[in-house]
Design an enzyme around this catalytic site. Structure first.
Site, mmCIF file in Angstrom:
data_model
loop_
_atom_site.group_PDB
_atom_site.id
_atom_site.type_symbol
_atom_site.label_atom_id
_atom_site.label_comp_id
_atom_site.label_asym_id
_atom_site.label_seq_id
_atom_site.Cartn_x
_atom_site.Cartn_y
_atom_site.Cartn_z
ATOM 1 C CG HIS A 489 -1.661 1.257 1.466
ATOM 2 N ND1 HIS A 489 -2.990 1.403 1.161
ATOM 3 C CD2 HIS A 489 -1.276 2.451 1.967
ATOM 4 C CE1 HIS A 489 -3.390 2.624 1.465
ATOM 5 N NE2 HIS A 489 -2.357 3.291 1.960
ATOM 6 C CD GLU A 490 1.638 3.879 3.711
ATOM 7 O OE1 GLU A 490 1.978 4.900 3.074
ATOM 8 O OE2 GLU A 490 0.582 3.827 4.367
ATOM 9 C CG HIS A 493 0.851 6.666 -0.690
ATOM 10 N ND1 HIS A 493 -0.210 7.346 -1.231
ATOM 11 C CD2 HIS A 493 0.379 6.057 0.433
ATOM 12 C CE1 HIS A 493 -1.290 7.150 -0.468
ATOM 13 N NE2 HIS A 493 -0.953 6.365 0.534
ATOM 14 C CG HIS A 496 0.384 8.863 -7.041
ATOM 15 N ND1 HIS A 496 -0.710 9.210 -6.292
ATOM 16 C CD2 HIS A 496 0.176 9.395 -8.270
ATOM 17 C CE1 HIS A 496 -1.550 9.915 -7.038
ATOM 18 N NE2 HIS A 496 -1.036 10.045 -8.247
#
Length: 695
Positions: A489-490, A493, A496
């Protein structure tokens, strides 16, 4: 609990940077005035290791003075001579300069082991935050943008540049330029207070060093390596309140009484200070909203998000509650069956909040034959890192190279360079294990943004601060499967942030609407659940055996065990946040604790425990004020986008590259809904989201 990227320092009340989001300036294009390690030359590496308290202070002073110089240049341009380059681009440069210096300071505040550096970093963030509030209400800057917006050039803008101008004007006007100069002064004072209170709230959580002392009998049921690694006070074991220490104890400790004590302690972190800080924060936020002509702070916040109004959010939350209720009741019944068998009490009708993880673990073991400790043996941290890297490198056509002996803030931190087509396009750092005075969850911090400059493209940098189980003597660091999911998940980021191709730093990377920012991280969680991806790295730390397919099948069968309870917990957080900012009077007789009690009893099947104050350590109330609903909101888009990978093959590079170029690379250059719709080739819908919850 799923984790979130906290706001970077640039979002901590620097609304000027929320509008200009992650932002290098004309000032930073010149060589740094002194060899300050926090202000390297263009695309050079930050020398964290060498940074001192004095460097943090000096970098802050330089940031303020260089911004003032840049401002003068913007002010001086005559109204008739305004262009995108001398006004809007200059503004983007200015904001970027602030972000590029504030970013590393934020990392030192959250992760430096040196208390002098941490304390100075905290002071610097407060100074930068206040200065950001000043800029947000800078009349000459607003006038410059407004004058430019009336020019022929401005009116013929298209695409990302047009969006940037429109949103900048809207943000200025949302943030006070409809007010008289006296009222703007009042607003600036409120913004300063909000900044100070937000910083204090986070610092109080980080400083809370609470712990529980338990005797050897109370450690019954806990894994051997956990017991060995606990610090001791005489004969007693010290159980801290960091994620791994707390989570493991709640899952395995047979002592119900000790679990209840630890739960109460954990849900009172920073309560001695933060209940008052939170009350003051809510008062100031409501004052701000009223001054700006909004009924509530939630109305003010949502006006610039995908949701647009609190009513849209309430409708979304209500629909979720209705859809999830039946599933959470089924989940509760499953746990009650386990509790009745374990306690030999056939009449047991309730599960207490401090029991849920414990009985869930027994349920996994007994009904689903899943032993979390056995599963952990297949997830050695270094292998998980390799697997995550292989997956993302393959999907997005990248190459990661570890930098040997990097200049970092702590020996645990590692640094990597990211290449695309043989060219350096980004850098990221990993700091994976808990230690005293470090940020306590798992989160990605954007440190510098991608941006087109006359010297070439500015290379973005991101830092991943996590708190996974550290290695113990004779045993490598092993991760639970939920931690693997969090890590993926992290890292979403990180991708992104780093894969941006936006011209302006205000639109690069995660500079998207706040209720969409989680989607690119949530989508990546799915690869931590896919056997084709898992079998490349899920290998037993002793034998090297690949995670057996029958064991994986059991994990998959159990994936949605408790999904209703987990979703109801997320709905509680989102509803609590919205209630405090939309349907609560902080000056009235009802307290924030009353609200927690009412909502917990209403939304979740777990009764509120008297004497607990979870809101005091709910760090997202500062960064996500009236925005926590965005976690579930963005998940709708994440699961919908993932359905394309499911259809085309989870490791299909063609789909990976489309996703990279249409979603990740474009950041905030277009409306988020348009980006998703273009990637899907149809209107988005909620079907995949409800399917992911097992509904």
């Amino acid at each position: 609990m799923p984790t979130f990227s906290p706001p970077t320092v640039k979002q901590l009340g620097l609304a000027v940077l929320a509008s200009m989001a992650a932002l290098l300036s004309t000032a930073a294009d010149k060589p740094a005035p002194a060899p300050n390690p926090l202000m390297p030359g263009f695309n050079q590496v930050i020398d964290f290791r060498r940074a001192t308290k004095a460097d943090v202070k000096q970098a802050t002073d330089v940031l303020i003075s260089s911004t003032k110089t840049s401002l003068q240049a913007i002010y001086k341009v005559p109204a008739t001579k305004r262009t995108f380059a001398n006004t809007m681009l200059a503004l983007d440069n200015l904001g970027d300069n602030i972000g590029t210096i504030a970013g590393p300071i934020s990392i030192l505040f959250n992760a430096s082991p040196d208390s002098a550096i941490r304390n100075q970093a905290q002071k610097s963030i407060a100074v930068i935050s206040k200065y950001g509030n000043e800029l947000e209400l800078d009349e000459q800057l607003y006038k410059a943008v407004k004058d430019y917006s009336k020019t022929k050039e401005a009116q013929s803008l298209t695409g990302p540049r047009k969006k940037y101008l429109t949103e900048t004007v809207e943000d200025y006007e949302r943030n006070g330029f409809a007010l008289t100069p006296e009222k703007r002064k009042e607003l600036q004072a409120i913004n300063d207070k909000i900044g100070d209170l937000s910083i204090a709230f986070g610092a109080n959580i980080a400083k809370d060093q609470g712990f529980l002392l338990v005797n050897v009998a109370d450690m019954k049921g806990l894994p051997e390596d956990y017991i060995k690694s606990r610090p001791k006070a005489g004969d007693a074991y010290r159980i801290g309140l960091d994620g791994p220490a707390y989570g493991t104890f709640m899952k395995y400790a047979e002592s119900d009484a000790m679990r209840k004590q630890l739960y109460t302690l954990y849900n009172n972190r920073a309560a001695d200070k933060n209940l008052d800080v939170l009350k003051q924060l809510l008062i100031e936020r409501q004052k701000k909203a009223t001054l700006l002509g909004y009924k509530t702070y939630a109305a003010y916040q949502t006006s610039s998000r995908m949701a647009k109004t609190p009513e849209t959010v309430w409708a979304f939350e209500t629909k979720l509650v209705d859809r999830v209720k039946q599933k959470s009741q089924q989940d509760l019944e499953e746990l009650l069956v386990v509790k009745r068998a374990y306690t030999k009490d056939a009449g047991a009708k309730t599960i207490n909040p401090w029991e849920s993880t414990f009985y869930n673990n027994l349920l996994m073991k007994d009904k689903y034959q899943l032993d979390a400790e056995k599963i952990k043996e297949y997830f050695e941290v270094s292998k998980v890192v390799d697997g995550l890297f292989q997956t993302t490198q393959s999907l997005f056509a990248l190459k990661f190279n570890e930098v040997k002996d990097p200049s970092v803030w702590h020996k645990d931190a590692r640094m990597f360079e990211v290449q695309r087509d043989g060219k350096l396009i980004g850098r990221f750092y990993l700091d994976l294990f808990p230690r005293d005075n470090k940020y306590t969850h798992a989160a990605c911090f954007g440190v510098s943004s991608g941006k087109a400059t006359p010297k070439g493209y500015q290379i973005p940098t991101a830092v991943l601060l996590c708190n996974f189980n550290a290695p113990t003597p004779g045993k490598p660091a092993l991760m639970s499967h939920p931690q693997v999911v969090t890590f993926f998940h992290e890292f979403g980021h990180v991708m992104h942030n780093l894969l941006t191709t936006a011209e302006l730093s205000s639109q690069s990377g995660t500079s998207v609407k706040r209720d969409f920012v989680e989607a690119p991280s949530q989508i990546l969680e799915n690869w931590a659940w896919n056997y084709d991806a898992l079998k490349t790295f899920a290998k037993h730390y002793q034998t090297g055996e690949v995670l057996p397919k029958p064991l994986y099948d059991k994990m998959w069968a159990a994936r949605n065990v408790g999904s209703g309870l987990a979703a109801s917990q997320q709905i509680l957080y989102g509803t609590l946040d919205m209630t405090l900012h939309d349907k609560f009077d902080p000056t009235g007789t009802e307290t924030t604790t009353d609200v927690v009690k009412r909502l917990q009893n209403q939304i979740t099947p777990f009764a509120y425990v008297d004497g607990t104050n979870m809101q005091a350590a709910f760090g997202h109330l500062t960064g996500y004020g009236a925005g926590y609903y965005g976690y579930m909101w963005s998940k709708v888009y994440a699961e919908d986008m993932f359905s394309v990978f499911e259809k085309n093959g989870i490791m299909d590079q063609k789909t990976g590259l489309r996703y990279r170029d249409m979603i990740l690379a474009r950041g905030g250059t277009d409306e988020e809904y348009n980006l998703v719709k273009e990637f899907l080739g149809r209107e988005p819908n909620q079907e995949a989201f409800f399917k992911s919850l097992g509904l």
